[in-house]
Design a protein around this motif. Structure first.
Motif, PDB file in Angstrom:
ATOM      1  N   ALA A   1      11.324 -19.294 -34.656  1.00  0.00           N
ATOM      2  CA  ALA A   1      10.204 -19.137 -35.576  1.00  0.00           C
ATOM      3  C   ALA A   1       9.174 -20.236 -35.354  1.00  0.00           C
ATOM      4  CB  ALA A   1      10.699 -19.144 -37.017  1.00  0.00           C
ATOM      5  N   GLY A   2       9.633 -21.474 -35.171  1.00  0.00           N
ATOM      6  CA  GLY A   2       8.709 -22.572 -34.929  1.00  0.00           C
ATOM      7  C   GLY A   2       7.922 -22.380 -33.640  1.00  0.00           C
ATOM      8  N   ALA A   3       8.569 -21.848 -32.599  1.00  0.00           N
ATOM      9  CA  ALA A   3       7.892 -21.660 -31.315  1.00  0.00           C
ATOM     10  C   ALA A   3       6.798 -20.603 -31.405  1.00  0.00           C
ATOM     11  CB  ALA A   3       8.918 -21.266 -30.257  1.00  0.00           C
ATOM     12  N   LEU A   4       7.096 -19.465 -32.056  1.00  0.00           N
ATOM     13  CA  LEU A   4       6.057 -18.421 -32.124  1.00  0.00           C
ATOM     14  C   LEU A   4       4.920 -18.834 -33.057  1.00  0.00           C
ATOM     15  CD1 LEU A   4       6.024 -16.315 -34.853  1.00  0.00           C
ATOM     16  CD2 LEU A   4       8.303 -15.860 -33.990  1.00  0.00           C
ATOM     17  N   ILE A   5       5.239 -19.638 -34.103  1.00  0.00           N
ATOM     18  CA  ILE A   5       4.178 -20.111 -34.991  1.00  0.00           C
ATOM     19  C   ILE A   5       3.290 -21.118 -34.263  1.00  0.00           C
ATOM     20  CG2 ILE A   5       3.722 -21.472 -37.076  1.00  0.00           C
ATOM     21  CD1 ILE A   5       6.216 -20.140 -38.319  1.00  0.00           C
ATOM     22  N   ALA A   6       3.911 -21.963 -33.434  1.00  0.00           N
ATOM     23  CA  ALA A   6       3.124 -22.935 -32.659  1.00  0.00           C
ATOM     24  C   ALA A   6       2.174 -22.207 -31.708  1.00  0.00           C
ATOM     25  CB  ALA A   6       4.070 -23.855 -31.878  1.00  0.00           C
ATOM     26  N   PHE A   7       2.645 -21.099 -31.107  1.00  0.00           N
ATOM     27  CA  PHE A   7       1.762 -20.336 -30.231  1.00  0.00           C
ATOM     28  C   PHE A   7       0.598 -19.747 -31.023  1.00  0.00           C
ATOM     29  CE2 PHE A   7       0.373 -16.286 -28.483  1.00  0.00           C
ATOM     30  CZ  PHE A   7       0.077 -16.629 -27.175  1.00  0.00           C
ATOM     31  N   ALA A   8       0.896 -19.159 -32.192  1.00  0.00           N
ATOM     32  CA  ALA A   8      -0.173 -18.586 -33.000  1.00  0.00           C
ATOM     33  C   ALA A   8      -1.159 -19.660 -33.441  1.00  0.00           C
ATOM     34  CB  ALA A   8       0.431 -17.880 -34.216  1.00  0.00           C
ATOM     35  N   GLN A   9      -0.637 -20.853 -33.775  1.00  0.00           N
ATOM     36  CA  GLN A   9      -1.497 -21.960 -34.195  1.00  0.00           C
ATOM     37  C   GLN A   9      -2.446 -22.383 -33.073  1.00  0.00           C
ATOM     38  OE1 GLN A   9       0.750 -25.389 -35.477  1.00  0.00           O
ATOM     39  NE2 GLN A   9      -0.950 -26.793 -35.066  1.00  0.00           N
ATOM     40  N   ALA A  10      -1.957 -22.302 -31.856  1.00  0.00           N
ATOM     41  CA  ALA A  10      -2.784 -22.703 -30.715  1.00  0.00           C
ATOM     42  C   ALA A  10      -3.947 -21.737 -30.489  1.00  0.00           C
ATOM     43  CB  ALA A  10      -1.926 -22.781 -29.461  1.00  0.00           C
ATOM     44  N   GLN A  11      -3.905 -20.547 -31.076  1.00  0.00           N
ATOM     45  CA  GLN A  11      -4.968 -19.560 -30.865  1.00  0.00           C
ATOM     46  C   GLN A  11      -6.005 -19.576 -31.991  1.00  0.00           C
ATOM     47  OE1 GLN A  11      -4.304 -18.497 -27.830  1.00  0.00           O
ATOM     48  NE2 GLN A  11      -2.246 -19.396 -28.122  1.00  0.00           N
ATOM     49  N   LEU A  12      -5.850 -20.442 -32.972  1.00  0.00           N
ATOM     50  CA  LEU A  12      -6.812 -20.500 -34.072  1.00  0.00           C
ATOM     51  C   LEU A  12      -8.219 -20.739 -33.530  1.00  0.00           C
ATOM     52  CD1 LEU A  12      -4.789 -22.590 -36.700  1.00  0.00           C
ATOM     53  CD2 LEU A  12      -5.406 -20.156 -36.850  1.00  0.00           C
ATOM     54  N   GLY A  13      -9.159 -19.960 -34.015  1.00  0.00           N
ATOM     55  CA  GLY A  13     -10.543 -20.082 -33.583  1.00  0.00           C
ATOM     56  C   GLY A  13     -10.900 -19.133 -32.452  1.00  0.00           C
ATOM     57  N   ASP A  14      -9.895 -18.483 -31.805  1.00  0.00           N
ATOM     58  CA  ASP A  14     -10.204 -17.522 -30.747  1.00  0.00           C
ATOM     59  C   ASP A  14     -10.934 -16.312 -31.339  1.00  0.00           C
ATOM     60  OD1 ASP A  14      -9.051 -19.100 -28.873  1.00  0.00           O
ATOM     61  OD2 ASP A  14      -7.280 -17.837 -28.551  1.00  0.00           O
ATOM     62  N   ALA A  15     -11.625 -15.597 -30.491  1.00  0.00           N
ATOM     63  CA  ALA A  15     -12.404 -14.434 -30.941  1.00  0.00           C
ATOM     64  C   ALA A  15     -11.504 -13.231 -31.231  1.00  0.00           C
ATOM     65  CB  ALA A  15     -13.431 -14.068 -29.868  1.00  0.00           C
ATOM     66  N   TYR A  16     -12.020 -12.382 -32.111  1.00  0.00           N
ATOM     67  CA  TYR A  16     -11.365 -11.098 -32.376  1.00  0.00           C
ATOM     68  C   TYR A  16     -12.114 -10.022 -31.598  1.00  0.00           C
ATOM     69  CZ  TYR A  16      -9.783  -6.845 -34.738  1.00  0.00           C
ATOM     70  OH  TYR A  16      -9.257  -5.609 -35.005  1.00  0.00           O
ATOM     71  N   VAL A  17     -11.388  -9.320 -30.718  1.00  0.00           N
ATOM     72  CA  VAL A  17     -11.955  -8.206 -29.960  1.00  0.00           C
ATOM     73  C   VAL A  17     -10.944  -7.067 -30.008  1.00  0.00           C
ATOM     74  CG1 VAL A  17     -12.782  -7.361 -27.733  1.00  0.00           C
ATOM     75  CG2 VAL A  17     -13.280  -9.721 -28.444  1.00  0.00           C
ATOM     76  N   MET A  18     -11.377  -5.926 -30.495  1.00  0.00           N
ATOM     77  CA  MET A  18     -10.484  -4.786 -30.606  1.00  0.00           C
ATOM     78  C   MET A  18      -9.891  -4.438 -29.238  1.00  0.00           C
ATOM     79  SD  MET A  18      -9.094  -2.424 -32.494  1.00  0.00           S
ATOM     80  CE  MET A  18     -10.060  -2.335 -34.003  1.00  0.00           C
ATOM     81  N   GLY A  19      -8.558  -4.324 -29.187  1.00  0.00           N
ATOM     82  CA  GLY A  19      -7.861  -3.960 -27.963  1.00  0.00           C
ATOM     83  C   GLY A  19      -7.506  -5.120 -27.074  1.00  0.00           C
ATOM     84  N   SER A  20      -7.920  -6.360 -27.436  1.00  0.00           N
ATOM     85  CA  SER A  20      -7.664  -7.514 -26.569  1.00  0.00           C
ATOM     86  C   SER A  20      -6.273  -8.093 -26.816  1.00  0.00           C
ATOM     87  CB  SER A  20      -8.715  -8.599 -26.799  1.00  0.00           C
ATOM     88  OG  SER A  20      -9.987  -8.141 -26.381  1.00  0.00           O
ATOM     89  N   THR A  21      -5.662  -8.615 -25.754  1.00  0.00           N
ATOM     90  CA  THR A  21      -4.327  -9.219 -25.846  1.00  0.00           C
ATOM     91  C   THR A  21      -4.319 -10.624 -25.254  1.00  0.00           C
ATOM     92  OG1 THR A  21      -3.724  -8.161 -23.745  1.00  0.00           O
ATOM     93  CG2 THR A  21      -3.150  -6.982 -25.765  1.00  0.00           C
ATOM     94  N   GLY A  22      -5.455 -11.332 -25.304  1.00  0.00           N
ATOM     95  CA  GLY A  22      -5.528 -12.713 -24.846  1.00  0.00           C
ATOM     96  C   GLY A  22      -6.103 -12.814 -23.442  1.00  0.00           C
ATOM     97  N   PRO A  23      -6.216 -14.008 -22.926  1.00  0.00           N
ATOM     98  CA  PRO A  23      -5.702 -15.232 -23.575  1.00  0.00           C
ATOM     99  C   PRO A  23      -6.673 -15.911 -24.524  1.00  0.00           C
ATOM    100  CG  PRO A  23      -6.429 -15.742 -21.361  1.00  0.00           C
ATOM    101  CD  PRO A  23      -6.638 -14.264 -21.534  1.00  0.00           C
ATOM    102  N   ASN A  24      -7.969 -15.482 -24.522  1.00  0.00           N
ATOM    103  CA  ASN A  24      -8.948 -16.148 -25.376  1.00  0.00           C
ATOM    104  C   ASN A  24      -9.524 -15.226 -26.441  1.00  0.00           C
ATOM    105  OD1 ASN A  24      -8.813 -18.638 -23.864  1.00  0.00           O
ATOM    106  ND2 ASN A  24     -10.040 -17.637 -22.266  1.00  0.00           N
ATOM    107  N   ALA A  25      -9.098 -13.981 -26.468  1.00  0.00           N
ATOM    108  CA  ALA A  25      -9.543 -13.020 -27.482  1.00  0.00           C
ATOM    109  C   ALA A  25      -8.370 -12.100 -27.815  1.00  0.00           C
ATOM    110  CB  ALA A  25     -10.740 -12.212 -26.967  1.00  0.00           C
ATOM    111  N   TRP A  26      -8.333 -11.731 -29.084  1.00  0.00           N
ATOM    112  CA  TRP A  26      -7.179 -10.950 -29.549  1.00  0.00           C
ATOM    113  C   TRP A  26      -7.632  -9.918 -30.588  1.00  0.00           C
ATOM    114  CZ3 TRP A  26      -2.823 -12.945 -27.120  1.00  0.00           C
ATOM    115  CH2 TRP A  26      -2.923 -14.247 -26.653  1.00  0.00           C
ATOM    116  N   ASP A  27      -6.784  -8.877 -30.727  1.00  0.00           N
ATOM    117  CA  ASP A  27      -6.841  -8.105 -31.968  1.00  0.00           C
ATOM    118  C   ASP A  27      -5.556  -8.433 -32.721  1.00  0.00           C
ATOM    119  OD1 ASP A  27      -4.810  -6.609 -30.782  1.00  0.00           O
ATOM    120  OD2 ASP A  27      -5.978  -4.763 -30.619  1.00  0.00           O
ATOM    121  N   CYS A  28      -5.407  -7.922 -33.939  1.00  0.00           N
ATOM    122  CA  CYS A  28      -4.316  -8.387 -34.799  1.00  0.00           C
ATOM    123  C   CYS A  28      -2.934  -8.166 -34.179  1.00  0.00           C
ATOM    124  CB  CYS A  28      -4.414  -7.721 -36.173  1.00  0.00           C
ATOM    125  SG  CYS A  28      -4.255  -5.916 -36.149  1.00  0.00           S
TER     126      CYS A  28
END
Length: 284
Positions: free
Chosen positions: A170-197
């Motif tokens: 749980a700590g590892a996946l939360i740390a990964f999510a924390q590292a993406q804070l501030g990245d853009a939201y783009v529908m259909g994106s899977t990273g590494p600098n833009a994501w959808d939910c």
């Protein structure tokens, strides 16, 4: 001796013994003859008396009657056969009518059920779309208000860091999510600098070796359903119905979550009170 002893008697002798002979004509109306002869006592013999009786012919009338009877019997048999055929045809027609009516009723019920199913699906889709639009508008408004407030005090905004005591997977996946804070939201994106939910949630779980479905609807049923009052860090939050969710995020503990919200907000960390989820599933 009496003086009349040798005078023949003119009286008919009494018929003591009779002999009857009957000859019957079989064809063509042959006359039937009955001969009756009587004999008196030995001392008083007389001429035999013969009577002839003409009998009616029986054979021709009998043949006609038999023929009429046979004809009538044949007609009765024919009528009975026709009646039986008509009854059988009527029964068969009634059975076919009942079968056709039952089939028509079955098809009508199936069509009604299908129509109800489509109507319910359409209603759910409209409700989900309305809820999604409402939440998006609310998030956009709050994000704009937050940006205006921050612009008066600072020229740069630092994404908040997740505060959690979770360890292990749980700590590892939360740390990964924390590292993406501030990245853009783009529908259909899977990273590494833009994501959808759902792309962000899937990528976070992939860091710990868990393969999740790609879309929100499937992620909302990927684990065990848990109560929102019993959440643990790493649980997947979803908005909408289980199996029909339109948004997912990751619970990080302390009443907060990280998720790729919308194009105006990007990847953010927010309180559950800011946007209460509909439910949660536990994969770990």
């Amino acid at each position: 001796m009496s003086h009349t002893a040798h005078i023949p008697s003119h009286r008919k002798p009494r018929r003591g013994a009779s002999k009857v002979a009957i000859r019957a004509g079989v064809a063509g109306g042959v006359l039937s003859t009955i001969a009756v002869a009587g004999a008196a006592g030995p001392a008083n013999a007389a001429e035999p008396v013969t009577e002839t009786i003409e009998m009616p012919t029986l054979t021709s009338g009998l043949a006609g009657a038999v023929a009429q009877s046979a004809d009538a019997t044949q007609r009765v048999a024919l009528n009975l056969e026709l009646g039986a055929q008509e009854n059988a045809a009527a029964i068969k027609a009634a059975q076919a009518a009942r079968k056709a009516r039952a089939e028509a009723e079955r098809k009508a019920e199936a069509q009604k059920a299908e129509a109800r199913k489509k109507a319910e699906a359409t209603a759910r889709a409209k409700a989900d779309a309305a809820a999604r639009a409402s939440r998006t508008a609310e998030r956009t408004t709050l994000s704009s208000a937050s940006s205006n407030s921050d612009s008066g005090s600072s020229t740069a905004t630092t994404p908040p860091k997740a505060t959690t005591s979770a360890g292990g997977s749980a700590g590892a996946l939360i740390a990964f999510a924390q590292a993406q804070l501030g990245d853009a939201y783009v529908m259909g994106s899977t990273g590494p600098n833009a994501w959808d939910c759902s792309g962000l949630v899937q990528a976070a779980y992939r860091q710990i070796g868990v393969d999740l479905p790609r879309v929100s609807q499937d992620q909302s049923t990927a684990g065990t359903q848990v109560s929102l009052s019993n959440l643990q860090p790493g649980d997947i939050l979803y908005w909408g119905g289980a199996g029909s969710a339109y948004h997912t995020a990751i619970y990080i503990g302390g009443g907060e979550f990280i998720g790729a919200q919308n194009p105006s907000s990007g990847v953010v960390q927010k309180s559950l009170d800011w946007d209460p989820p509909s439910g949660a599933v536990r994969v770990l």
